[in-house]
Motif scaffolding. Structure first.
Motif, PDB file in Angstrom:
ATOM      1  N   THR A 110     108.603  44.461  25.383  1.00 49.57           N
ATOM      2  CA  THR A 110     107.784  43.384  25.966  1.00 49.57           C
ATOM      3  C   THR A 110     108.620  42.212  26.464  1.00 49.57           C
ATOM      4  O   THR A 110     108.134  41.392  27.250  1.00 49.57           O
ATOM      5  CB  THR A 110     106.781  42.849  24.922  1.00 49.57           C
ATOM      6  OG1 THR A 110     107.508  42.375  23.773  1.00 49.57           O
ATOM      7  CG2 THR A 110     105.783  43.925  24.519  1.00 49.57           C
TER       8      THR A 110
ATOM      9  N   MET B 150      98.779  40.616  28.324  1.00 50.96           N
ATOM     10  CA  MET B 150      99.078  41.478  29.476  1.00 50.96           C
ATOM     11  C   MET B 150     100.349  42.294  29.238  1.00 50.96           C
ATOM     12  O   MET B 150     100.447  43.458  29.644  1.00 50.96           O
ATOM     13  CB  MET B 150      99.196  40.622  30.738  1.00 50.96           C
ATOM     14  CG  MET B 150      97.839  40.081  31.207  1.00 50.96           C
ATOM     15  SD  MET B 150      97.900  39.236  32.801  1.00 50.96           S
ATOM     16  CE  MET B 150      98.679  37.698  32.312  1.00 50.96           C
ATOM     17  N   LEU B 151     101.329  41.687  28.551  1.00 54.32           N
ATOM     18  CA  LEU B 151     102.538  42.429  28.201  1.00 54.32           C
ATOM     19  C   LEU B 151     102.202  43.573  27.245  1.00 54.32           C
ATOM     20  O   LEU B 151     102.696  44.701  27.397  1.00 54.32           O
ATOM     21  CB  LEU B 151     103.563  41.488  27.556  1.00 54.32           C
ATOM     22  CG  LEU B 151     104.093  40.334  28.426  1.00 54.32           C
ATOM     23  CD1 LEU B 151     105.013  39.438  27.598  1.00 54.32           C
ATOM     24  CD2 LEU B 151     104.824  40.866  29.653  1.00 54.32           C
TER      25      LEU B 151
ATOM     26  N   GLU C 111      99.337  45.056  26.953  1.00 58.89           N
ATOM     27  CA  GLU C 111      98.555  46.071  27.667  1.00 58.89           C
ATOM     28  C   GLU C 111      99.472  47.117  28.301  1.00 58.89           C
ATOM     29  O   GLU C 111      99.193  48.328  28.236  1.00 58.89           O
ATOM     30  CB  GLU C 111      97.702  45.396  28.747  1.00 58.89           C
ATOM     31  CG  GLU C 111      96.875  46.369  29.587  1.00 58.89           C
ATOM     32  CD  GLU C 111      96.090  45.656  30.673  1.00 58.89           C
ATOM     33  OE1 GLU C 111      94.856  45.560  30.536  1.00 58.89           O
ATOM     34  OE2 GLU C 111      96.728  45.196  31.651  1.00 58.89           O
ATOM     35  N   ARG C 112     100.586  46.667  28.898  1.00 55.23           N
ATOM     36  CA  ARG C 112     101.502  47.600  29.565  1.00 55.23           C
ATOM     37  C   ARG C 112     102.204  48.524  28.576  1.00 55.23           C
ATOM     38  O   ARG C 112     102.480  49.688  28.882  1.00 55.23           O
ATOM     39  CB  ARG C 112     102.541  46.813  30.354  1.00 55.23           C
ATOM     40  CG  ARG C 112     101.956  46.007  31.505  1.00 55.23           C
ATOM     41  CD  ARG C 112     102.970  45.059  32.092  1.00 55.23           C
ATOM     42  NE  ARG C 112     102.326  44.089  32.987  1.00 55.23           N
ATOM     43  CZ  ARG C 112     102.835  42.911  33.272  1.00 55.23           C
ATOM     44  NH1 ARG C 112     104.002  42.547  32.739  1.00 55.23           N
ATOM     45  NH2 ARG C 112     102.200  42.093  34.085  1.00 55.23           N
TER      46      ARG C 112
ATOM     47  N   ASN D 254      98.813  50.324  26.265  1.00 52.99           N
ATOM     48  CA  ASN D 254      97.659  50.852  27.000  1.00 52.99           C
ATOM     49  C   ASN D 254      96.320  50.349  26.441  1.00 52.99           C
ATOM     50  O   ASN D 254      95.263  50.905  26.753  1.00 52.99           O
ATOM     51  CB  ASN D 254      97.647  52.386  27.025  1.00 52.99           C
ATOM     52  CG  ASN D 254      98.670  52.939  28.006  1.00 52.99           C
ATOM     53  OD1 ASN D 254      98.946  52.317  29.039  1.00 52.99           O
ATOM     54  ND2 ASN D 254      99.252  54.085  27.675  1.00 52.99           N
TER      55      ASN D 254
END
Length: 362
Positions: free
Chosen positions: A40, A63-64, A66-67, A70
Motif C-alpha cells: 500500500t 482506496m489503497l 481496495e486495490r 479487493n
C-alpha cells in the motif's frame, strides 16, 4: 396512546475498529502487516495503529486497501464511520450516566404505559428516551428550556420552574397539538369561536368535544384534552406552537363542568390577549396580572357583566335554573360562580353541577 417505534434497540457497550476486519482480511489473504505496508505504500506503524483502532482509516487509505484486498473502499469507509459513531455513543453514554438520578423526578412509568417510552431495564437508555420525548439533548438543556422564565404561572407556590410531572403533562399536550391540523390563526375568528363555544356548555362531552376541536382548529387553535399525570396538579395551559398555531390544553382530571369550562375560557383569554412568547400554566392561585386578566375574561365570557347585578339574588334552585337558561349556560357553571362569590355555600346546589366522565383521553 403514542405508537411505539422500537427506535431504542440494543447497543453494545464496546466498539470494534475497522482494523479488526482488516486483520482478518489479510490473514485470509496470507499477508502480514509488513507486506501490506509494502503493497500500500503506508508505513508499518500507521497500519498497526489503524488495525488497533488508534488511528483513523481515512478515505485515501480505504482506496489503497481496495486495490490490495479487493474489498470496496466504501466498505472500509462504512466500517470506520460505524466505529467512530459507536465510540461517540459510548462517550455520550458515560455522560448521560451522570444524570440518571434526574429520572426519579420524571413519571416514566406513566409515559411507558401511555406508549411514549419503551420499557427497558437500562437506565441510560430510559434517560435517552426521556430526553428525546422532551426534544432536548441533555438534562442541562431540559433545565434551560423548562426553567428559564418562559412560563407564566397561575400557581399556589413561588416555583421558579415547572415540576417534572407538570412538564411531562404539558409535553404530552404539545405532542398531541403537533398532530392536529389547524387553519392559520385568526384572532377575529378565534374570538368568534370562543363566543360560540359558550353555547356548548349545556351539552355532554360526547357532543361538545368534537365540535369544540373543530371550532378552535378552524381559527388556528389546537385544543388538547389530556388525561392527568398522577401528582401533577395542573388545570390547563396555553402556548404558541408556531406564530400561526396556538395550543390550549385542559387536564382531564374528573372535572366538574364549571371548572372545565372556566379553565377552557381562561386559557382562551391568554391566547387572545397575551404574548406569544410565554407559556401559560394554570396550577392554582396567582397574583400575576396576566392570570387575573385571564380569570376575568373567563368570568365575563361565561357570565356577561350585564347579568352580574342579578347574581346576589340568585340563591335558590329555581332562580339558578332560570338565570342559567336566560344566560345560555349550564346551571352548574352558575352554581360554581355563586359559590366563588360566597353567595352560595360550597355545599349548596352541587347536584346542579355535572361531573364529566372522560373516556379514551377525552
Amino acid at each position: 396512546m403514542a405508537t411505539k417505534t422500537n427506535r431504542y434497540r440494543y447497543e453494545p457497550d464496546f466498539a470494534v475498529p475497522p482494523g479488526a476486519t482488516l486483520q482478518e482480511t489479510i490473514d485470509q489473504l496470507g499477508i502480514d502487516q509488513r507486506e501490506l505496508a509494502e503493497r500500500t505504500g503506508l508505513t508499518a506503524k500507521t497500519l498497526n495503529l489503524i488495525i488497533n483502532g488508534k488511528a483513523p482509516l481515512t478515505q485515501q487509505t480505504s482506496m489503497l486497501l481496495e486495490r490490495v484486498t479487493n474489498v470496496p473502499a466504501r466498505i472500509w469507509n462504512n466500517l470506520e464511520a460505524e466505529y467512530r459513531e459507536q465510540l461517540a455513543r459510548l462517550e455520550a453514554r458515560e455522560e448521560l450516566a451522570k444524570d440518571i438520578q434526574w429520572l426519579k423526578q420524571v413519571p416514566t412509568k406513566d409515559l411507558i404505559e401511555r406508549g411514549f417510552l419503551e420499557e427497558t431495564k437500562d437506565k441510560v437508555v430510559l434517560l435517552e428516551q426521556t430526553l428525546s420525548f422532551f426534544r432536548v439533548a441533555s438534562v442541562a438543556a431540559w433545565k434551560d428550556g423548562w426553567c428559564e422564565g418562559q412560563f407564566s404561572f397561575k400557581k399556589s407556590s413561588d416555583a421558579s420552574c415547572l415540576d417534572c410531572r407538570l412538564a411531562t403533562w404539558l409535553r404530552i399536550a404539545e405532542k398531541k397539538a403537533e398532530s392536529i391540523e389547524v387553519a392559520a390563526f385568526s384572532k377575529q375568528r378565534f374570538a368568534k369561536a370562543v363566543r360560540e363555544a359558550r353555547s356548548l356548555t349545556t351539552s355532554s362531552p360526547a357532543e361538545f368535544v368534537p365540535q369544540l376541536v373543530k371550532l378552535f382548529a378552524d381559527s388556528g387553535v389546537a385544543l388538547c384534552l389530556v388525561p392527568e399525570i398522577k401528582g401533577g396538579k395542573i388545570n390547563g395551559a396555553a402556548r404558541w406552537i408556531s406564530p400561526s398555531k396556538a395550543m390550549i390544553a385542559v387536564n382531564l382530571r374528573g372535572k366538574m363542568n364549571d371548572i372545565f369550562w372556566f379553565t377552557l375560557f381562561h386559557e382562551a383569554g391568554h391566547i387572545l390577549n397575551d404574548s406569544k412568547k410565554q407559556t401559560y400554566v394554570d396550577v392554582g392561585y396567582s397574583d400575576d396580572p396576566r392570570e387575573e386578566s385571564a380569570n376575568r375574561f373567563a368570568r365575563e365570557t361565561l357570565i356577561p357583566k350585564a347579568y352580574e347585578a342579578e347574581l346576589s339574588n340568585t340563591k335558590s334552585r329555581v332562580a339558578v335554573l332560570r338565570l342559567a337558561d336566560e344566560i345560555g349556560i349550564a346551571p352548574g357553571i352558575l352554581v360554581g360562580r355563586l359559590q366563588y362569590e360566597r353567595i352560595l355555600k360550597f355545599s349548596q346546589l352541587n347536584p346542579l353541577k355535572q361531573r364529566f366522565e372522560w373516556s379514551n383521553g377525552g
